[in-house]
Design a protein around this motif. Structure first.
Motif: not given
Length: 234
Positions: A23-25, A30-36, A58-63, A140-144
């Protein structure tokens, strides 16, 4: 076809086809990145469709962050973006493929690929801004947490007497990467936003350190002075 139509088509395909377990990617990211990106590119003459498309793929392949081939993900995403545009969106202008693929490849921090076009620089800045400010703090805390990493070292939260290790402690990632991001920004607009949002993370660090000392109503002034000076230096 307008940008709004392309955006709608991209989002519909991603919602139907692209796994969003991280859910971080997800599409919201993607929508927020486009907005920015739109805010950054407002002062520039750029190919808006290239920027839009790179933001959405940009994250269509996300490892995962701890994957041994994490640094290769953006190259794989660039190749996959070409395949998707060719097969799923055959009416997408093929003369823009190279520009989109480069922007996708260059967005990644871990890949270390230089952004050679203004479109790529804007996408890179917009994506990195997702790691700063309130959104960056949450991510960052979600991913961690998803990786099973502790939030911070309660005894030595800022790593004063130990090597920083952001594979061990989530808070160490602030010093290892996040607070250095403003100096990596490619556009003046991106840098201004990055500096502002990095300051928010410094304030959070000062609040956390104060609370760990039993003070729930103040900020740790020593932390503010130290890391605000570092942020200004960058």
């Amino acid at each position: 076809m307008t940008l709004i139509h392309w955006q709608s088509r991209f989002e519909n395909w991603l919602h139907e086809t692209w796994p969003q377990d991280d859910k971080a990617h997800d599409v919201a990211h993607l929508r927020r990145v486009w907005q920015t990106a739109q805010r950054i590119m407002a002062a520039h003459d750029v190919d808006e469709l290239v920027v839009l498309t790179a933001c959405y793929f940009h994250d269509v392949v996300n490892l995962p962050k701890n994957h041994p081939e994490r640094h290769l993900a953006s190259a794989q995403a660039a190749a996959e973006t070409r395949r998707i545009l060719l097969t799923v969106f055959p009416d997408f202008p093929q003369e823009k493929f190279d520009a989109v693929a480069h922007a996708v490849h260059a967005h990644s921090f871990s890949a270390g690929v230089a952004a050679e076009t203004l479109e790529a620089k804007i996408v890179q800045d917009a994506d990195r801004l997702e790691s700063l400010g309130a959104i960056g703090l949450a991510r960052v805390f979600y991913v961690s947490g998803a990786l099973g990493r502790p939030m911070f070292d309660s005894v030595d939260p800022l790593g004063r007497a130990r090597p920083l290790n952001d594979t061990e402690w989530a808070l160490d990632h602030f010093q290892k990467k996040l607070l250095t991001l403003p100096q990596t920004m490619q556009t003046a607009e991106g840098r201004q936003m990055a500096e502002h949002n990095a300051s928010f993370l410094v304030t959070y660090m000062a609040k956390l350190c104060a609370e760990l000392k039993g003070d729930f109503c103040s900020l740790d002034e020593e932390v503010l002075r130290e890391f605000s000076a570092i942020n200004e230096k960058y």
